[in-house]
Design a protein around this motif. Structure first.
Motif, mmCIF file in Angstrom:
data_model
loop_
_atom_site.group_PDB
_atom_site.id
_atom_site.type_symbol
_atom_site.label_atom_id
_atom_site.label_comp_id
_atom_site.label_asym_id
_atom_site.label_seq_id
_atom_site.Cartn_x
_atom_site.Cartn_y
_atom_site.Cartn_z
ATOM 1 N N SER A 1 52.699 38.509 53.760
ATOM 2 C CA SER A 1 52.246 39.510 52.790
ATOM 3 C C SER A 1 51.410 38.832 51.723
ATOM 4 C CB SER A 1 53.442 40.214 52.142
ATOM 5 O OG SER A 1 54.147 39.315 51.302
ATOM 6 N N LEU A 2 50.664 39.637 50.999
ATOM 7 C CA LEU A 2 49.999 39.163 49.792
ATOM 8 C C LEU A 2 51.055 38.895 48.722
ATOM 9 C CD1 LEU A 2 47.192 41.874 49.633
ATOM 10 C CD2 LEU A 2 46.953 39.548 50.511
ATOM 11 N N THR A 3 50.663 38.202 47.664
ATOM 12 C CA THR A 3 51.563 38.084 46.523
ATOM 13 C C THR A 3 51.696 39.463 45.875
ATOM 14 O OG1 THR A 3 49.816 37.652 44.907
ATOM 15 C CG2 THR A 3 50.700 35.742 46.126
ATOM 16 N N PRO A 4 52.769 39.710 45.123
ATOM 17 C CA PRO A 4 52.891 41.007 44.440
ATOM 18 C C PRO A 4 51.680 41.325 43.569
ATOM 19 C CG PRO A 4 54.983 39.860 44.391
ATOM 20 C CD PRO A 4 53.988 38.883 44.962
ATOM 21 N N GLU A 5 51.126 40.316 42.899
ATOM 22 C CA GLU A 5 49.947 40.549 42.049
ATOM 23 C C GLU A 5 48.742 40.959 42.881
ATOM 24 O OE1 GLU A 5 52.893 38.107 40.034
ATOM 25 O OE2 GLU A 5 51.847 37.851 41.948
ATOM 26 N N GLU A 6 48.546 40.291 44.025
ATOM 27 C CA GLU A 6 47.425 40.644 44.897
ATOM 28 C C GLU A 6 47.624 42.027 45.511
ATOM 29 O OE1 GLU A 6 45.827 36.376 46.593
ATOM 30 O OE2 GLU A 6 47.744 37.145 47.341
ATOM 31 N N SER A 7 48.874 42.368 45.846
ATOM 32 C CA SER A 7 49.160 43.697 46.395
ATOM 33 C C SER A 7 48.832 44.780 45.381
ATOM 34 C CB SER A 7 50.626 43.800 46.808
ATOM 35 O OG SER A 7 50.906 42.963 47.905
ATOM 36 N N ARG A 8 49.158 44.524 44.106
ATOM 37 C CA ARG A 8 48.814 45.508 43.070
ATOM 38 C C ARG A 8 47.299 45.623 42.912
ATOM 39 N NH1 ARG A 8 53.940 43.970 40.918
ATOM 40 N NH2 ARG A 8 53.164 42.015 40.090
ATOM 41 N N GLY A 9 46.598 44.490 43.048
ATOM 42 C CA GLY A 9 45.143 44.542 42.987
ATOM 43 C C GLY A 9 44.564 45.334 44.138
ATOM 44 N N LEU A 10 45.107 45.144 45.341
ATOM 45 C CA LEU A 10 44.653 45.908 46.501
ATOM 46 C C LEU A 10 44.944 47.393 46.319
ATOM 47 C CD1 LEU A 10 43.548 46.250 49.343
ATOM 48 C CD2 LEU A 10 45.764 45.485 50.241
ATOM 49 N N ALA A 11 46.139 47.703 45.823
ATOM 50 C CA ALA A 11 46.489 49.111 45.586
ATOM 51 C C ALA A 11 45.507 49.754 44.616
ATOM 52 C CB ALA A 11 47.914 49.214 45.049
ATOM 53 N N GLY A 12 45.147 49.028 43.566
ATOM 54 C CA GLY A 12 44.185 49.558 42.604
ATOM 55 C C GLY A 12 42.817 49.761 43.220
ATOM 56 N N ALA A 13 42.393 48.822 44.060
ATOM 57 C CA ALA A 13 41.095 48.941 44.730
ATOM 58 C C ALA A 13 41.070 50.140 45.666
ATOM 59 C CB ALA A 13 40.794 47.652 45.508
ATOM 60 N N LEU A 14 42.163 50.352 46.393
ATOM 61 C CA LEU A 14 42.225 51.487 47.307
ATOM 62 C C LEU A 14 42.228 52.812 46.556
ATOM 63 C CD1 LEU A 14 44.892 50.091 49.792
ATOM 64 C CD2 LEU A 14 42.450 50.382 50.246
ATOM 65 N N ALA A 15 42.919 52.842 45.413
ATOM 66 C CA ALA A 15 42.962 54.067 44.616
ATOM 67 C C ALA A 15 41.584 54.450 44.098
ATOM 68 C CB ALA A 15 43.941 53.900 43.455
ATOM 69 N N GLU A 16 40.740 53.447 43.865
ATOM 70 C CA GLU A 16 39.380 53.706 43.368
ATOM 71 C C GLU A 16 38.389 53.957 44.492
ATOM 72 O OE1 GLU A 16 38.061 50.565 40.864
ATOM 73 O OE2 GLU A 16 39.732 50.767 39.442
#
Length: 224
Positions: free
Chosen positions: A51-66
């Motif tokens: 998995s990505l790190t939790p910080e990277e996962s949150r960054g990916l989630a934000g990118a997908l939301a946008e």
């Protein structure tokens, strides 16, 4: 054992592999994909143990939301990454039907063979890399360890059927990296065309697993 699929034919995963635990059925996945435009869906999976790190996962989630692109994101709660309940508050409401989050086992061959799938954000593990190449789906490569970095260079720089998520994915991957990488891959019709051209060279068939590939190779050597 080998399997074949014709162009445009969705592969039923249950015919090839034993299904694991999942929050969704293959039929649900097909229905969701059928509702999306051809080549518009970004498939995201980092395998069963990474998995990505939790910080990277949150960054990916934000990118997908946008992002305007629909996506399927496979999450393995046991891999040490984020479980769906840990995504940023409101993400599910914000993306709505734009996103499909699969917890646990996902029918990867089915997803990669569906005409709506237009890109694969992947760790570039060997099996995933081969499956995506042989289904004609280009990559946004986000390697995590080991030979995945070599596989990422192979598909992005040598075969030119995708891009690395950033210049040096061994470093921390930011939300901005994901935003730029997703748009670059999904909007690039030429890279999708190259991936499909490469697919056509293989005749749409390949071993059902790496173990089957090794068995087939040993059989050929024995016959010689």
């Amino acid at each position: 054992m080998y399997w074949k699929s014709d162009d445009g034919t969705v592969v039923a995963e249950g015919e090839l592999r034993r299904n694991g635990q999942s929050n969704i059925t293959e039929d649900d996945v097909v229905r969701w994909l059928d509702s999306k435009a051809r080549g518009s869906v970004l498939y995201i999976s980092f395998g069963s143990t990474l998995s990505l790190t939790p910080e990277e996962s949150r960054g990916l989630a934000g990118a997908l939301a946008e992002s305007a692109w629909p996506f399927i994101w496979v999450v393995q709660p046991s891999s040490g990454g984020l479980a769906p309940r840990h995504f940023p508050d409101g993400m599910g409401d914000e993306v709505g039907d734009q996103g499909l989050i699969i917890t646990g086992w996902a029918p990867q061959l089915l997803i990669l063979s569906h005409p709506s799938t237009g890109g694969f954000l992947s760790h570039c593990g060997w099996n995933s890399t081969i499956e995506s190449i042989l289904k004609g789906v280009p990559f946004l490569a986000c390697p995590i360890r080991g030979d995945q970095y070599d596989n990422a260079r192979w598909v992005a720089e040598h075969m030119e059927i995708g891009y690395k998520v950033c210049e040096d994915p061994s470093q921390f991957v930011t939300k901005s990296d994901f935003v730029k990488g997703i748009e670059r891959l999904m909007a690039d019709e030429e890279v999708k065309k190259r991936a499909m051209e490469l697919r056509s060279r293989f005749g749409h068939s390949f071993p059902a697993s790496s173990s089957a590939a090794l068995d087939a190779l040993l059989k050929e050597i024995t016959n010689l």
